[in-house]
Design an enzyme around this catalytic site. Structure first.
Site, mmCIF file in Angstrom:
data_model
loop_
_atom_site.group_PDB
_atom_site.id
_atom_site.type_symbol
_atom_site.label_atom_id
_atom_site.label_comp_id
_atom_site.label_asym_id
_atom_site.label_seq_id
_atom_site.Cartn_x
_atom_site.Cartn_y
_atom_site.Cartn_z
ATOM 1 N N SER A 67 0.826 -1.211 0.000
ATOM 2 C CA SER A 67 0.000 0.000 0.000
ATOM 3 C C SER A 67 0.859 1.259 0.000
ATOM 4 O O SER A 67 2.007 1.261 0.458
ATOM 5 C CB SER A 67 -0.907 0.026 1.225
ATOM 6 O OG SER A 67 -1.754 -1.094 1.237
HETATM 7 N N1 SAH Z 1 -1.047 -4.789 4.248
HETATM 8 C C1 SAH Z 1 -0.359 -5.018 3.000
HETATM 9 C C2 SAH Z 1 -1.184 -4.626 1.793
HETATM 10 C C3 SAH Z 1 -1.417 -5.821 0.972
HETATM 11 S S1 SAH Z 1 -2.518 -5.731 -0.390
HETATM 12 C C4 SAH Z 1 1.009 -4.373 2.984
HETATM 13 O O1 SAH Z 1 1.353 -3.649 3.920
HETATM 14 O O2 SAH Z 1 1.768 -4.608 2.048
HETATM 15 C C5 SAH Z 1 -3.824 -6.797 0.199
HETATM 16 C C6 SAH Z 1 -3.453 -8.215 0.552
HETATM 17 O O3 SAH Z 1 -4.644 -8.846 1.009
HETATM 18 C C7 SAH Z 1 -2.945 -9.064 -0.610
HETATM 19 O O4 SAH Z 1 -1.713 -9.614 -0.261
HETATM 20 C C8 SAH Z 1 -4.013 -10.143 -0.774
HETATM 21 O O5 SAH Z 1 -3.501 -11.403 -1.185
HETATM 22 C C9 SAH Z 1 -4.598 -10.217 0.626
HETATM 23 N N2 SAH Z 1 -5.941 -10.766 0.729
HETATM 24 C C10 SAH Z 1 -7.007 -10.598 -0.107
HETATM 25 N N3 SAH Z 1 -8.072 -11.273 0.351
HETATM 26 C C11 SAH Z 1 -7.691 -11.889 1.518
HETATM 27 C C12 SAH Z 1 -8.346 -12.750 2.447
HETATM 28 N N4 SAH Z 1 -9.599 -13.139 2.308
HETATM 29 N N5 SAH Z 1 -7.631 -13.184 3.515
HETATM 30 C C13 SAH Z 1 -6.332 -12.815 3.688
HETATM 31 N N6 SAH Z 1 -5.671 -12.023 2.833
HETATM 32 C C14 SAH Z 1 -6.333 -11.553 1.761
#
Ligand code: SAH
Length: 218
Positions: A67
């Site tokens: 993000s």
């Molecule tokens: N917090 C992260 C942002 C990641 S983007 C950072 O600091 O980099 C969102 C993430 O959510 C992705 O890696 C995606 O695979 C995950 N995601 C999407 N749906 C999900 C679910 N149901 N359970 C767990 N993770 C999920």
């Protein structure tokens, strides 16, 4: 993910990033200090080393992103965290957000649905210093009932609706922050769980997250 050095140049760029985020309205000093102390370039492919401290999102593989720092700060500020709280994060991704929370002195439980991304965090040496982060491979829609209740829940993927099972894992008085919506743009929501299953809902700015998907992915 080879932990390259954290040079004076990186530190200087990071300070500028913190100033930018502050100018955009983030005031929490502990949060700004956390961002100032985490080498964000460690979380990105070395090809992005030069631009790791721009205030923007980046690809981290598997179609996912780390993000934008402002977005990380925005969600974190809405959580109003205090030291020693128990926080559930859905969507570990690069683990950058988890580290920001950990730097602020809370206990983080973070879930990722993609096995490959989960495995990357296992092998990422920098993360070993955070004894207060526990990593889980699983479906965030299920949460972590074994470790519930949580003081705060942070969803870092766009949820089409408020995940019911997660509300059950939130303490009374607890806060959930999530980007809500199915389209390309979502509204940042803060939900406070009140007595007798009542909820207080507040709507904030628009953001654009990758979708929160059902189930695990190998
Ligand atoms: N917090 C992260 C942002 C990641 S983007 C950072 O600091 O980099 C969102 C993430 O959510 C992705 O890696 C995606 O695979 C995950 N995601 C999407 N749906 C999900 C679910 N149901 N359970 C767990 N993770 C999920």
């Amino acid at each position: 993910m080879i932990p390259v050095e954290d040079t004076y140049r990186h530190k200087g760029l990071r300070k500028k990033l913190v100033d930018t985020i502050q100018q955009k309205g983030i005031e929490d000093k502990k949060l700004l200090n956390a961002i100032n102390s985490i080498p964000r370039h460690y979380f990105l492919d070395s090809a992005f080393d030069d631009i790791a401290y721009e205030d923007r999102a980046f690809p981290i593989g598997e179609g996912q992103t780390i993000s934008q720092p402002y977005t990380v700060a925005y969600q974190t500020q809405l959580l109003e965290i205090s030291p020693f709280e128990k926080i559930l994060e859905v969507g570990t991704g690069s683990a950058y957000q988890a580290c920001v929370l950990a730097e602020m002195g809370v206990k983080v439980f973070t879930i990722e649905r993609q096995k490959k991304l989960f495995n990357l965090t296992k092998n990422f040496t920098y993360l070993k210093k955070y004894k207060n982060i526990k990593f889980f491979y699983g479906d965030g829609y299920e949460g972590l009932p074994t470790f519930a209740p949580f003081d705060k829940i942070l969803i870092t993927a766009a949820a089409p609706e408020v995940p019911k099972k997660l509300l059950l894992q939130l303490k009374v008085g607890g806060i959930m922050v999530l980007p809500l919506g199915e389209g390309s743009v979502q509204q940042m929501m803060r939900i406070t769980k009140l007595e007798n299953d009542a909820l207080k809902e507040e709507v904030f700015d628009n953001f654009s997250f990758v979708p929160m998907l059902l189930g695990k992915k190998n």
